[in-house]
Design an enzyme around this catalytic site. Structure first.
Site, PDB file in Angstrom:
ATOM      1  N   GLY A  19       0.829  -1.434   0.185  1.00  0.00           N
ATOM      2  CA  GLY A  19       0.122  -0.185   0.005  1.00  0.00           C
ATOM      3  C   GLY A  19       0.790   1.270  -0.101  1.00  0.00           C
ATOM      4  O   GLY A  19       0.371   2.303   0.448  1.00  0.00           O
ATOM      5  N   SER A  20       2.079   1.288  -0.573  1.00  0.00           N
ATOM      6  CA  SER A  20       2.912   2.562  -0.669  1.00  0.00           C
ATOM      7  C   SER A  20       1.921   3.665  -1.326  1.00  0.00           C
ATOM      8  O   SER A  20       2.250   4.805  -1.067  1.00  0.00           O
ATOM      9  CB  SER A  20       4.160   2.163  -1.326  1.00  0.00           C
ATOM     10  OG  SER A  20       4.105   1.873  -2.707  1.00  0.00           O
ATOM     11  N   ARG A  72     -16.088 -14.676  -7.760  1.00  0.00           N
ATOM     12  CA  ARG A  72     -15.850 -13.210  -7.968  1.00  0.00           C
ATOM     13  C   ARG A  72     -16.869 -12.451  -7.584  1.00  0.00           C
ATOM     14  O   ARG A  72     -16.984 -11.404  -6.875  1.00  0.00           O
ATOM     15  CB  ARG A  72     -15.224 -12.930  -9.413  1.00  0.00           C
ATOM     16  CG  ARG A  72     -13.958 -13.135  -9.609  1.00  0.00           C
ATOM     17  CD  ARG A  72     -13.672 -12.604 -10.940  1.00  0.00           C
ATOM     18  NE  ARG A  72     -12.279 -13.360 -11.150  1.00  0.00           N
ATOM     19  CZ  ARG A  72     -10.935 -12.922 -10.744  1.00  0.00           C
ATOM     20  NH1 ARG A  72     -10.994 -12.037  -9.945  1.00  0.00           N
ATOM     21  NH2 ARG A  72     -10.032 -13.580 -11.061  1.00  0.00           N
ATOM     22  N   ARG A  98      -7.068  -7.416  -8.113  1.00  0.00           N
ATOM     23  CA  ARG A  98      -8.108  -8.268  -8.294  1.00  0.00           C
ATOM     24  C   ARG A  98      -8.865  -7.783  -9.668  1.00  0.00           C
ATOM     25  O   ARG A  98      -8.852  -6.697  -9.933  1.00  0.00           O
ATOM     26  CB  ARG A  98      -9.221  -8.103  -7.136  1.00  0.00           C
ATOM     27  CG  ARG A  98      -8.698  -8.387  -5.870  1.00  0.00           C
ATOM     28  CD  ARG A  98      -8.893  -9.936  -5.614  1.00  0.00           C
ATOM     29  NE  ARG A  98     -10.460 -10.550  -5.940  1.00  0.00           N
ATOM     30  CZ  ARG A  98     -10.608 -11.841  -6.080  1.00  0.00           C
ATOM     31  NH1 ARG A  98      -9.538 -12.570  -5.803  1.00  0.00           N
ATOM     32  NH2 ARG A  98     -11.866 -12.149  -6.182  1.00  0.00           N
ATOM     33  N   ASN A 114      -7.814   3.803 -11.111  1.00  0.00           N
ATOM     34  CA  ASN A 114      -6.740   2.875 -10.857  1.00  0.00           C
ATOM     35  C   ASN A 114      -5.596   3.377 -11.329  1.00  0.00           C
ATOM     36  O   ASN A 114      -5.225   4.320 -12.012  1.00  0.00           O
ATOM     37  CB  ASN A 114      -7.065   1.678 -11.806  1.00  0.00           C
ATOM     38  CG  ASN A 114      -5.970   0.457 -11.505  1.00  0.00           C
ATOM     39  OD1 ASN A 114      -5.493   0.118 -10.404  1.00  0.00           O
ATOM     40  ND2 ASN A 114      -5.625  -0.183 -12.673  1.00  0.00           N
ATOM     41  N   HIS A 116      -1.956   2.033 -12.718  1.00  0.00           N
ATOM     42  CA  HIS A 116      -1.166   0.640 -13.337  1.00  0.00           C
ATOM     43  C   HIS A 116       0.234   1.007 -13.709  1.00  0.00           C
ATOM     44  O   HIS A 116       0.792   2.133 -14.324  1.00  0.00           O
ATOM     45  CB  HIS A 116      -1.911   0.475 -14.596  1.00  0.00           C
ATOM     46  CG  HIS A 116      -1.498  -0.768 -15.417  1.00  0.00           C
ATOM     47  ND1 HIS A 116      -1.663  -1.960 -14.588  1.00  0.00           N
ATOM     48  CD2 HIS A 116      -0.648  -0.997 -16.385  1.00  0.00           C
ATOM     49  CE1 HIS A 116      -1.182  -3.127 -15.467  1.00  0.00           C
ATOM     50  NE2 HIS A 116      -0.367  -2.495 -16.438  1.00  0.00           N
ATOM     51  N   THR A 148     -12.608   0.761 -16.409  1.00  0.00           N
ATOM     52  CA  THR A 148     -13.904   0.316 -17.165  1.00  0.00           C
ATOM     53  C   THR A 148     -13.769  -1.481 -17.033  1.00  0.00           C
ATOM     54  O   THR A 148     -12.970  -2.009 -16.416  1.00  0.00           O
ATOM     55  CB  THR A 148     -13.459   0.443 -18.706  1.00  0.00           C
ATOM     56  OG1 THR A 148     -12.738  -0.372 -19.185  1.00  0.00           O
ATOM     57  CG2 THR A 148     -13.591   1.892 -18.926  1.00  0.00           C
ATOM     58  N   GLU A 181       4.728   6.825  -9.327  1.00  0.00           N
ATOM     59  CA  GLU A 181       3.363   6.695  -9.072  1.00  0.00           C
ATOM     60  C   GLU A 181       3.197   7.427  -7.723  1.00  0.00           C
ATOM     61  O   GLU A 181       2.098   8.183  -7.723  1.00  0.00           O
ATOM     62  CB  GLU A 181       3.437   5.070  -8.758  1.00  0.00           C
ATOM     63  CG  GLU A 181       3.326   4.263  -9.973  1.00  0.00           C
ATOM     64  CD  GLU A 181       3.122   2.700  -9.778  1.00  0.00           C
ATOM     65  OE1 GLU A 181       2.152   2.419  -9.067  1.00  0.00           O
ATOM     66  OE2 GLU A 181       3.905   2.033 -10.121  1.00  0.00           O
TER      67      GLU A 181
HETATM   68  C1  GAR Z   1       1.949  -0.398  -7.844  1.00  0.00           C
HETATM   69  O1  GAR Z   1       3.059  -0.607  -8.847  1.00  0.00           O
HETATM   70  C2  GAR Z   1       0.737  -0.357  -8.582  1.00  0.00           C
HETATM   71  O2  GAR Z   1       1.032   0.255  -9.745  1.00  0.00           O
HETATM   72  C3  GAR Z   1       0.518  -1.972  -9.038  1.00  0.00           C
HETATM   73  O3  GAR Z   1       0.735  -2.625  -7.930  1.00  0.00           O
HETATM   74  C4  GAR Z   1       1.866  -1.910  -7.068  1.00  0.00           C
HETATM   75  C5  GAR Z   1       1.297  -1.602  -5.772  1.00  0.00           C
HETATM   76  O4  GAR Z   1       2.306  -1.099  -4.942  1.00  0.00           O
HETATM   77  N1  GAR Z   1      -0.777  -2.181  -9.767  1.00  0.00           N
HETATM   78  C6  GAR Z   1      -1.214  -2.898 -10.480  1.00  0.00           C
HETATM   79  O5  GAR Z   1      -0.355  -3.812 -10.990  1.00  0.00           O
HETATM   80  C7  GAR Z   1      -2.616  -3.065 -10.831  1.00  0.00           C
HETATM   81  N2  GAR Z   1      -2.605  -3.655 -12.397  1.00  0.00           N
HETATM   82  P1  GAR Z   1       1.954  -0.660  -3.642  1.00  0.00           P
HETATM   83  O6  GAR Z   1       0.945  -1.540  -2.759  1.00  0.00           O
HETATM   84  O7  GAR Z   1       3.054  -0.269  -2.670  1.00  0.00           O
HETATM   85  O8  GAR Z   1       0.823   0.743  -3.777  1.00  0.00           O
END
Ligand code: GAR
Length: 221
Positions: A19-20, A72, A98, A114, A116, A148, A181
């Site tokens: 969860g950073s 799901r 998910r 989201n 990505h 979407t 990010e």
């Molecule tokens: C992040 O890089 C995020 O973009 C990616 O998971 C990581 C979570 O890091 N998300 C995906 O790949 C979704 N398709 P975090 O838990 O440290 O925020």
């Protein structure tokens, strides 16, 4: 669009792990940079490091173990009911690993965001950094977009670009992208809270009337 009568728009953030990105958004809200309240953090597991951190900040947390649900649809129904308890203006997916059902996406249409770790539409799905290295692209990055029903697809709000170096590994590239990010997701959260993000009828995103929101290293946000 946040209700202007409400003082602080509300976010619910969904995570699956550390969860950073969630932490970066919470810290932006705590510092006052982002005029919003993180009403809850919900994880797709009973316990994660990110949930523990959010709880330590006094934020409501819920761990919903997806393994406890037969499919799901039942998980997404429970997730939607949990989210609704916190009446969010926006639901922010931050490393929520998910695939969401079309019913869930429709329920939160226009409010579901989201991040990505690629420059979409390149490299949807998993292992984006390894994919970038394998294809030899010179730039890589991250995308914040409306969700979407199609995985890692949807109207793009902002993208952050980083260079790919010849000595990069998937890990070193992931680390550089994650740093980006942490800049762009809180910034987008801030724009959402301020009601500056508009989705047009042809599915383009305008921020203050402008379509292009491209961030590069060193750029002052
Ligand atoms: C992040 O890089 C995020 O973009 C990616 O998971 C990581 C979570 O890091 N998300 C995906 O790949 C979704 N398709 P975090 O838990 O440290 O925020």
């Amino acid at each position: 669009m946040p209700d202007p009568k409400k003082l602080r728009p509300r976010f619910v953030i969904l995570i699956s792990g550390q969860g950073s990105n969630m932490q970066a958004i919470v810290q932006a809200c705590q510092s006052g940079d982002c005029a919003a309240e993180v009403a809850a953090v919900i994880a797709s597991r009973a316990e994660t490091a990110g949930l523990a951190w959010a709880a330590s900040q006094g934020i409501h947390t819920v761990g919903l173990a997806h393994t406890a649900y037969p499919n799901r649809e039942t998980f997404d129904t429970a997730l939607a009911q949990t989210i609704d308890q916190f009446s969010p203006d926006y639901v922010l997916l931050a490393g929520f690993m998910r695939v969401l059902t079309p019913g869930f996406v429709a329920r939160f249409a226009g409010r579901l965001i989201n991040i990505h770790p690629s420059l979409l539409p390149s490299f949807p799905g998993l292992h984006t950094h390894a994919q970038a290295l394998a294809t030899g692209v010179q730039s890589h990055g991250c995308t914040v977009h409306f969700v979407t029903p199609v995985l890692d697809h949807g109207p793009i709000i902002a993208q952050g670009v980083v260079a790919v170096h010849h000595h990069d590994t998937p890990e070193s590239l992931a680390s550089r992208v994650l740093g980006m990010e942490h800049l762009i997701y809180p910034q987008v959260a801030c724009w959402l809270a301020q009601g500056r993000v508009h989705l047009t009828s042809d599915q383009r995103v305008l921020v203050d009337g402008v379509t292009t929101r491209l961030f590069t290293p060193g750029q002052h946000l």
